[in-house]
Write a protein that holds these residues in place. Sequence first.
Motif, PDB file in Angstrom:
ATOM      1  N   MET A  98       0.802  -1.187   0.000  1.00 60.80           N
ATOM      2  CA  MET A  98       0.000   0.000   0.000  1.00 60.80           C
ATOM      3  C   MET A  98       0.844   1.251   0.000  1.00 60.80           C
ATOM      4  N   THR A  99       2.122   1.105  -0.119  1.00 62.95           N
ATOM      5  CA  THR A  99       2.979   2.272  -0.131  1.00 62.95           C
ATOM      6  C   THR A  99       3.078   2.877  -1.514  1.00 62.95           C
ATOM      7  N   SER A 100       2.735   2.150  -2.567  1.00 61.98           N
ATOM      8  CA  SER A 100       2.769   2.717  -3.901  1.00 61.98           C
ATOM      9  C   SER A 100       1.353   2.956  -4.376  1.00 61.98           C
ATOM     10  N   SER A 101       1.243   3.749  -5.448  1.00 61.16           N
ATOM     11  CA  SER A 101      -0.092   4.058  -5.956  1.00 61.16           C
ATOM     12  C   SER A 101      -0.806   2.813  -6.441  1.00 61.16           C
ATOM     13  N   ASN A 102      -0.083   1.766  -6.809  1.00 56.27           N
ATOM     14  CA  ASN A 102      -0.714   0.521  -7.243  1.00 56.27           C
ATOM     15  C   ASN A 102      -1.412  -0.186  -6.098  1.00 56.27           C
ATOM     16  N   THR A 135      -9.312  -3.781   8.489  1.00 61.37           N
ATOM     17  CA  THR A 135      -8.518  -2.578   8.743  1.00 61.37           C
ATOM     18  C   THR A 135      -7.300  -2.551   7.827  1.00 61.37           C
ATOM     19  N   THR A 136      -6.888  -1.338   7.498  1.00 66.13           N
ATOM     20  CA  THR A 136      -5.672  -1.145   6.716  1.00 66.13           C
ATOM     21  C   THR A 136      -4.762  -0.184   7.481  1.00 66.13           C
ATOM     22  N   TYR A 137      -3.486  -0.200   7.126  1.00 65.44           N
ATOM     23  CA  TYR A 137      -2.504   0.687   7.752  1.00 65.44           C
ATOM     24  C   TYR A 137      -2.459   0.544   9.271  1.00 65.44           C
ATOM     25  N   ARG A 138      -2.568  -0.682   9.751  1.00 57.88           N
ATOM     26  CA  ARG A 138      -2.463  -1.013  11.170  1.00 57.88           C
ATOM     27  C   ARG A 138      -1.481  -2.166  11.321  1.00 57.88           C
ATOM     28  N   GLU A 139      -0.902  -2.303  12.494  1.00 57.59           N
ATOM     29  CA  GLU A 139       0.059  -3.377  12.763  1.00 57.59           C
ATOM     30  C   GLU A 139      -0.590  -4.750  12.875  1.00 57.59           C
ATOM     31  N   ALA A 179      -5.521 -10.952   0.265  1.00 56.00           N
ATOM     32  CA  ALA A 179      -5.017 -10.766  -1.099  1.00 56.00           C
ATOM     33  C   ALA A 179      -5.744  -9.620  -1.801  1.00 56.00           C
ATOM     34  N   GLU A 180      -6.996  -9.376  -1.423  1.00 52.22           N
ATOM     35  CA  GLU A 180      -7.781  -8.308  -2.042  1.00 52.22           C
ATOM     36  C   GLU A 180      -7.146  -6.935  -1.856  1.00 52.22           C
ATOM     37  N   MET A 181      -6.255  -6.792  -0.894  1.00 50.50           N
ATOM     38  CA  MET A 181      -5.598  -5.507  -0.683  1.00 50.50           C
ATOM     39  C   MET A 181      -4.625  -5.161  -1.805  1.00 50.50           C
ATOM     40  N   ASP A 182      -4.291  -6.135  -2.626  1.00 50.39           N
ATOM     41  CA  ASP A 182      -3.436  -5.871  -3.780  1.00 50.39           C
ATOM     42  C   ASP A 182      -4.197  -5.246  -4.937  1.00 50.39           C
TER      43      ASP A 182
END
Length: 165
Positions: free
Chosen positions: A1-5, A123-127, A92-95
């Motif tokens: 999630m660090t790149s625009s892709n 959740t996204t962007y969490r540990e 995997a859907e987060m890709d």
Amino acid sequence: MTSSNHRLRRTSAAAAILLSAAVACSPTDVTSATAVPTPPAQTAEYCQALHKELPEKVIEDAERRDVSPRSPLTAGWGDPAIVLRCGIDRPAEMDDPNANGVDVDGVSWMFQDRGEDGLRFVTTYREAYVELTVPASYHADAGILVKLAKPVERTIPKSLADPQF
């Protein structure tokens, strides 16, 4: 999630409410067992802290109850159960660069409309990844995510980048 892709397409909370209202009503099988995640030790600690902070109700007529098997990594509310699982593997859907996302009170969630099975939020962007499944019969609204935002915010640290990359 660090790149625009890998960025989630953001939608407003209002869009999430409209999407949820469009989900058809159907009962969910509450007799099936909830799969308990097996996260690394640090993630399990975050999840156990979250478990202690979870509310007694997430919406009217959906009080907290144990799911089977009982675990500090899972929780449920109502019947059919709204189920929370903490410490799941990275979906995997987060890709998918077209995945839907919503921000609620400082907590970002990816969401999926699963038709007759209701909605799934992660959740996204969490540990630690927290998954919430909401049966279609609830006509879920953002109120559920509002009730869970503070406990998630307090117990699961933010990650600037997806910790699995």
